[in-house]
Design a protein around this motif. Structure first.
Motif, mmCIF file in Angstrom:
data_model
loop_
_atom_site.group_PDB
_atom_site.id
_atom_site.type_symbol
_atom_site.label_atom_id
_atom_site.label_comp_id
_atom_site.label_asym_id
_atom_site.label_seq_id
_atom_site.Cartn_x
_atom_site.Cartn_y
_atom_site.Cartn_z
ATOM 1 N N GLY A 1 7.085 3.101 0.542
ATOM 2 C CA GLY A 1 8.377 2.419 0.551
ATOM 3 C C GLY A 1 8.519 1.374 -0.538
ATOM 4 O O GLY A 1 7.642 1.207 -1.390
ATOM 5 N N ARG A 2 9.656 0.714 -0.481
ATOM 6 C CA ARG A 2 9.921 -0.399 -1.400
ATOM 7 C C ARG A 2 9.290 -1.675 -0.841
ATOM 8 O O ARG A 2 8.871 -1.710 0.315
ATOM 9 N N VAL A 3 9.256 -2.703 -1.672
ATOM 10 C CA VAL A 3 8.635 -3.970 -1.269
ATOM 11 C C VAL A 3 9.686 -5.072 -1.203
ATOM 12 O O VAL A 3 10.580 -5.154 -2.057
ATOM 13 N N ASP B 1 -1.240 -6.150 3.400
ATOM 14 C CA ASP B 1 -2.363 -7.073 3.542
ATOM 15 C C ASP B 1 -3.121 -7.208 2.219
ATOM 16 O O ASP B 1 -3.286 -6.242 1.481
ATOM 17 N N GLY B 2 -3.571 -8.427 1.937
ATOM 18 C CA GLY B 2 -4.471 -8.660 0.808
ATOM 19 C C GLY B 2 -3.878 -8.399 -0.560
ATOM 20 O O GLY B 2 -4.549 -7.848 -1.445
ATOM 21 N N PHE C 1 10.002 -5.059 -7.270
ATOM 22 C CA PHE C 1 10.905 -4.717 -6.177
ATOM 23 C C PHE C 1 11.704 -3.443 -6.445
ATOM 24 O O PHE C 1 12.415 -2.964 -5.554
ATOM 25 N N ASP C 2 11.621 -2.909 -7.665
ATOM 26 C CA ASP C 2 12.332 -1.669 -7.983
ATOM 27 C C ASP C 2 11.380 -0.474 -8.056
ATOM 28 O O ASP C 2 11.717 0.573 -8.605
ATOM 29 N N GLU C 3 10.181 -0.639 -7.493
ATOM 30 C CA GLU C 3 9.219 0.457 -7.486
ATOM 31 C C GLU C 3 8.891 0.879 -6.053
ATOM 32 O O GLU C 3 9.135 0.137 -5.100
ATOM 33 N N VAL C 4 8.356 2.074 -5.934
ATOM 34 C CA VAL C 4 7.956 2.618 -4.641
ATOM 35 C C VAL C 4 6.430 2.608 -4.582
ATOM 36 O O VAL C 4 5.767 3.060 -5.520
ATOM 37 N N TYR C 5 5.889 2.091 -3.470
ATOM 38 C CA TYR C 5 4.439 1.938 -3.345
ATOM 39 C C TYR C 5 3.894 2.814 -2.217
ATOM 40 O O TYR C 5 4.545 3.005 -1.181
ATOM 41 N N SER C 6 2.687 3.305 -2.448
ATOM 42 C CA SER C 6 1.952 4.054 -1.424
ATOM 43 C C SER C 6 0.919 3.124 -0.801
ATOM 44 O O SER C 6 0.216 2.407 -1.510
ATOM 45 N N LYS D 1 -2.701 -1.484 3.503
ATOM 46 C CA LYS D 1 -3.324 -1.885 2.245
ATOM 47 C C LYS D 1 -2.705 -1.084 1.116
ATOM 48 O O LYS D 1 -2.497 0.124 1.230
ATOM 49 N N LEU D 2 -2.407 -1.778 0.036
ATOM 50 C CA LEU D 2 -1.763 -1.150 -1.118
ATOM 51 C C LEU D 2 -2.714 -0.157 -1.785
ATOM 52 O O LEU D 2 -3.889 -0.445 -2.009
ATOM 53 N N VAL D 3 -2.182 1.041 -2.087
ATOM 54 C CA VAL D 3 -2.967 2.052 -2.804
ATOM 55 C C VAL D 3 -2.533 2.117 -4.260
ATOM 56 O O VAL D 3 -3.334 1.949 -5.177
#
Length: 700
Positions: A138-140, A164-165, A172-177, A194-196
Motif C-alpha cells: 500500500g501507500r504510506v 515498524d522500525g 508518499f507517492d510510492e507503493v511499498y511491500s 516490516k518494510l520490504v
C-alpha cells in the motif's frame, strides 16, 4: 537450529482433524522431541486449566467444546463474514464481533452458536489456526512519529497497519511491500509490518500487477537450488535421453497455437486409415523428465501449481529455460514427450488408445490464424503437412458430432484481448475469435484427456481427476428464476437436469440479441471444476471420467498425471509427494487464485481504458439488475459498469427480486436484464476498479 515448542493453535488444529489423540500421538503429530516433552505436557495442563482441552485419565486429549475447522471469508468491510466448514462445506454465519480478530482467508476453529434470524447456522471464531495474509502492500501516510501503511484491501477491516522500525524517509507517492510481523489481537488492535521494498509509483501498471501478486502470496522467485539445477541442464536433448522411447520424429507433428503463445506443450499428428477411421496422436511435453519427484524444482512447481497469464506478463510455473526452452515443443528440434495414440472410428468413438514415452521433431509452428485460412481455402500451407491438417480437420468434425450426441455444453465465450501502443498504454479491447482451428485443437486435447483418464482408471492407479459436479440447488433455482423473468422455458428439475438439457438451453437462446448475457448467467449457475482423487465425472463435458494430461508446462495436476502414467508403463505405483487429497485441494486453490488475479488485472486494464472515454455516450445492454442499480455492458468497448439506482431519475425504484427488475413506484417504468440503454461513462475509480455509468436519458 532449535525447533520451537508447538503453540495452542497447533494443538487445536490437530484435534480438529483427529478429535481424540493420546499425549504420545499428539507428540508424534507435532514432532515434539525428547527435550520438549516436559514443557509440552505443561502446556497441555495449562490449556486444560483454561478449559480449552480435556485430558482423560488414560491421557487421551480432546477439545473441551466441539469446534469445526473452517476457512473464514470476511465481509467487504472486514467485519463479520462466513466460515466454510473444511469437511462438510457448510456455510456458517459469523456476525460482526464474533470473528475474534480473524482476517479474510484465515484458517479458524469455529464453535456453533445456534441459528440466526434467517434460520441459518451461526458461529463464533474460537481460535485462529493459520493466517492467510502474510504480506501487505500500500501507500504510506505519516501521523506524528509513526508511518502507517494504507492498503486498498477493504477486507482488512478497521485495523490500522503500523510500519515498524522505519529508519529512512518514505515517499508518499510510492507503493511499498511489507511483511506482517504481528496481527491484530486482544493485546493489540492493529497490524505491525516490516518494510520490504518500494514497488514504484502509484498508478504504474507494473506496480499494480506486482501488488496483486504479493498480496495473494504468489511465489515470484524460484529457490536457489532450483536455479542452480536448471542452469546446469544441457540446452539440447542427448541420445541417452531418447533411449527406450518410441521414435516419432519422422511423423509430421505440428503445434497450433495463438500468435502470442509463449510455450508449446502439445503437438498433433493425424492420419486417415484405409477403413475410414483415424489414428490421432497427441504429443505432450515430457516435463516429468526434468522435474524430479521431491526435488526443489518439484516443490517450487507445486507451490505455484499453475502459470498465471496477464496481458503483458506471465508468472510461470516452471523456470523459463524449461517452459520456453527444453519442455516447449519448438519446431525443428528433438523434444521428449508423452504421447497418446488414439484410434477413432467414423462415429467419433475412441475404439483404442496407447500411452507411451516418445521423442518427436515438430515440423512447423503453426498459428490458429494460418490454419483457419488454410481450412477456408484462402492460404496454402507446406505440402508435407497438408495431409496431417486435412486429417485433423476431419477427425475434429467427427469428434464434434460425438460431443453434441453425448450432450456436452458448448458456450460461445466473448473473451477480450488487450492491445497496447508503443508506450505500453492500452489502446483497444477486441474479442478473441474462436474458430474451427481453435476448436480442432480443443477436441484433440479433450480426446487425449478422456483416454488417459480411462487408462489410469483401468490400471487402478490413483490420480487427480478433473471433476465438475452438477449445479447446486441454490444456483439452479436462481437460474430458473432468471429464465422465468425473461420468458425462456427450462422445464427440468435440479435432480434430473443433464448436460444435454443445458446444451439445448444454450441453443434455444443463441439467436436472441442478448444471448451473451443469458449465456453468462447460465454459466454462472454451474459449479466450479476442481481436482480430486475420487472421480465424480465432468458434468459440463458430459464425460464419465476426465482429467488434465495436456498442459504440464503450466498445470501441476497434468504433471502428476504424467508421473502416474509412467508408473503404469513401468509396472510400478507412483507415491505422491503429499496426500493426494491435499494435492488436489492445493492445486484447485491455486487455480482459483490464478483466475481471480487474472480477472483483477483485466479489470484494472479495463478501467484504465475506460478513463480515456469518460464523458462519452455508448449503447449498452443491462446484464443484471440488483437492488442498488443496473450493471450494464458496453459491447463497443467490451467493458462493464454500474448505473446506480439514484441515477435512474426522480422516481423511487423498487427491486422486484422474483422478476429480476427495478420498477418505478410512481411511473411503473421497468428496468430488466437484456434491455438496451444509452449510457455515459461518468467516472472511473481506480482504487476500487469500478466504472460508474449514467443514463444519457432518464425515464420520466
Amino acid at each position: 537450529m532449535t525447533k520451537h515448542l508447538p503453540q495452542p493453535a497447533d494443538i487445536i488444529a490437530i484435534l480438529l482433524h483427529h478429535k481424540r489423540l493420546s499425549i504420545h500421538e499428539l507428540e508424534y503429530h507435532l514432532a515434539v522431541n525428547k527435550s520438549q516433552e516436559a514443557d509440552f505436557k505443561k502446556l497441555l495442563k495449562k490449556m486444560a486449566s483454561q478449559k480449552e482441552i480435556k485430558i482423560a485419565p488414560d491421557n487421551v486429549v480432546s477439545l473441551m467444546k466441539p469446534a469445526r475447522l473452517c476457512q473464514f471469508q470476511a465481509n467487504k468491510d472486514g467485519r463479520g463474514g462466513i466460515a466454510i466448514d473444511s469437511k462438510t462445506k457448510e456455510v456458517i454465519t459469523i456476525h460482526s464481533g464474533a470473528e475474534n480478530y480473524a482476517i479474510d482467508g484465515d484458517e479458524v476453529a469455529v464453535m456453533n452458536d445456534g441459528i440466526d434470524k434467517m434460520g441459518k447456522p451461526q458461529g463464533v471464531v474460537r481460535e485462529i489456526l493459520k493466517h492467510k495474509i502474510t504480506n501487505l502492500v500500500g501507500r504510506v501516510e505519516q501521523y506524528k512519529d509513526k508511518y502507517y501503511l494504507v492498503s486498498d484491501n477493504p477486507k482488512l477491516g478497521h485495523y490500522p497497519v503500523i510500519i515498524d522500525g522505519v529508519n529512512q524517509a518514505l515517499a508518499f507517492d510510492e507503493v511499498y511491500s511489507c511483511v506482517v510481523s504481528s496481527y491484530p489481537s486482544a493485546e493489540q488492535s492493529y497490524f505491525k509490518v516490516k518494510l520490504v521494498s518500494s514497488l514504484g509509483h502509484v498508478g504504474d501498471d507494473a506496480v499494480f500487477v506486482n501488488r496483486v501478486l504479493i498480496e495473494a502470496n504468489v511465489p515470484l522467485e524460484f529457490s536457489p537450488e532450483t536455479e542452480q539445477y536448471v542452469e546446469k541442464l544441457a540446452n539440447e536433448i542427448s541420445e541417452h535421453d531418447m533411449l527406450g522411447r518410441e521414435d516419432l520424429r519422422k511423423l509430421a507433428f505440428v503445434t497450433i497455437d495463438g500468435e502470442d503463445a509463449r510455450d508449446f506443450d502439445d503437438a498433433v499428428f493425424c492420419e486417415r486409415n484405409p477403413d475410414g477411421s483415424f489414428t490421432l496422436s497427441v504429443a505432450i511435453a515430457d516435463v516429468v523428465h526434468y522435474v524430479k519427484h521431491g526435488s526443489a524444482l518439484d516443490e517450487d512447481a507445486f507451490a505455484r501449481s499453475t502459470s498465471i497469464y496477464f496481458p503483458r506478463r506471465v508468472v510461470p510455473m516452471l523456470p523459463e529455460k524449461l517452459s520456453n526452452g527444453l519442455c516447449s515443443l519448438n519446431p525443428n528440434v528433438n523434444r521428449l514427450v508423452m504421447v497418446c495414440h488414439m484410434e477413432i472410428n467414423s462415429a467419433g468413438q475412441i475404439t483404442d488408445y496407447a500411452v507411451d514415452n516418445a521423442v518427436i521433431y515438430s515440423h512447423y509452428r503453426l498459428t490458429y490464424t494460418r490454419v483457419q485460412k488454410f481450412l477456408d481455402g484462402v492460404e496454402a500451407i507446406p505440402s508435407d503437412i497438408e495431409a496431417n491438417i486435412n486429417a485433423l480437420n476431419s477427425v475434429y468434425h467427427i469428434l464434434l458430432k460425438a460431443r453434441h450426441k453425448r450432450g456436452a455444453i458448448d458456450f460461445e465465450s466473448n473473451e477480450p484481448y488487450f492491445e497496447f501502443d508503443e508506450k505500453g498504454n492500452i489502446s483497444a479491447l477486441k474479442p478473441r475469435s474462436r474458430q474451427d482451428a481453435h476448436k480442432l485443437i480443443e477436441e484433440c486435447m479433450l480426446a487425449a484427456n478422456e483416454s488417459v483418464a480411462d487408462f489410469l482408471n483401468k490400471n487402478a492407479h490413483a490420480t487427480l481427476y478433473r471433476n465438475h459436479d452438477r449445479p447446486s440447488e441454490k444456483k439452479f433455482s436462481a437460474l430458473k428464476s432468471y429464465l422465468d423473468s425473461i420468458a425462456v422455458p427450462f422445464e427440468v428439475t435440479q435432480e434430473t437436469v443433464t448436460p444435454k438439457d443445458y446444451q439445448k438451453l444454450v441453443e434455444l437462446v443463441k439467436d436472441r440479441p442478448n444471448t451473451g448475457i443469458i449465456q453468462q448467467t447460465i454459466l454462472r449457475s454451474m459449479q466450479l471444476a476442481e481436482y480430486a482423487p475420487k472421480n465424480i465425472g465432468h458434468f459440463g463435458l458430459a464425460y464419465e471420467r476426465y482429467l488434465h494430461f495436456t498442459s504440464p508446462i503450466r498445470r501441476y495436476p497434468d504433471l502428476l498425471v504424467h508421473r502416474a502414467c509412467k508408473a503404469v508403463i513401468h509396472h510400478k505405483t507412483y507415491a505422491y509427494l503429499h496426500s493426494i487429497e491435499v494435492m488436489g485441494e492445493q492445486t484447485s486453490f491455486c487455480e482459483r487464485r490464478s483466475e481471480e488475479l487474472e480477472r483483477k488485472v483485466d479489470a484494472y486494464y479495463k478501467c484504465k481504458f475506460a478513463q480515456n472515454h469518460i464523458g462519452n455516450e455508448y449503447s449498452g445492454i443491462v446484464t443484471s439488475v440488483v437492488s442498488f442499480g443496473l450493471f450494464v455492458s458496453i459491447p463497443e468497448l467490451m467493458i462493464d459498469g454500474l448505473v446506480h439506482v439514484t441515477e435512474l431519475g426522480g422516481d423511487y425504484f423498487v427491486f422486484d427480486e422474483k422478476r429480476h427488475c427495478l420498477v418505478g413506484k410512481n411511473n411503473g417504468f421497468k428496468y430488466v436484464a437484456g434491455q438496451e440503454l444509452t449510457v455515459l461513462i461518468a467516472n472511473v475509480d481506480m482504487d476500487k476498479l469500478f466504472i460508474d455509468l449514467e443514463l444519457a436519458e432518464v425515464a420520466k
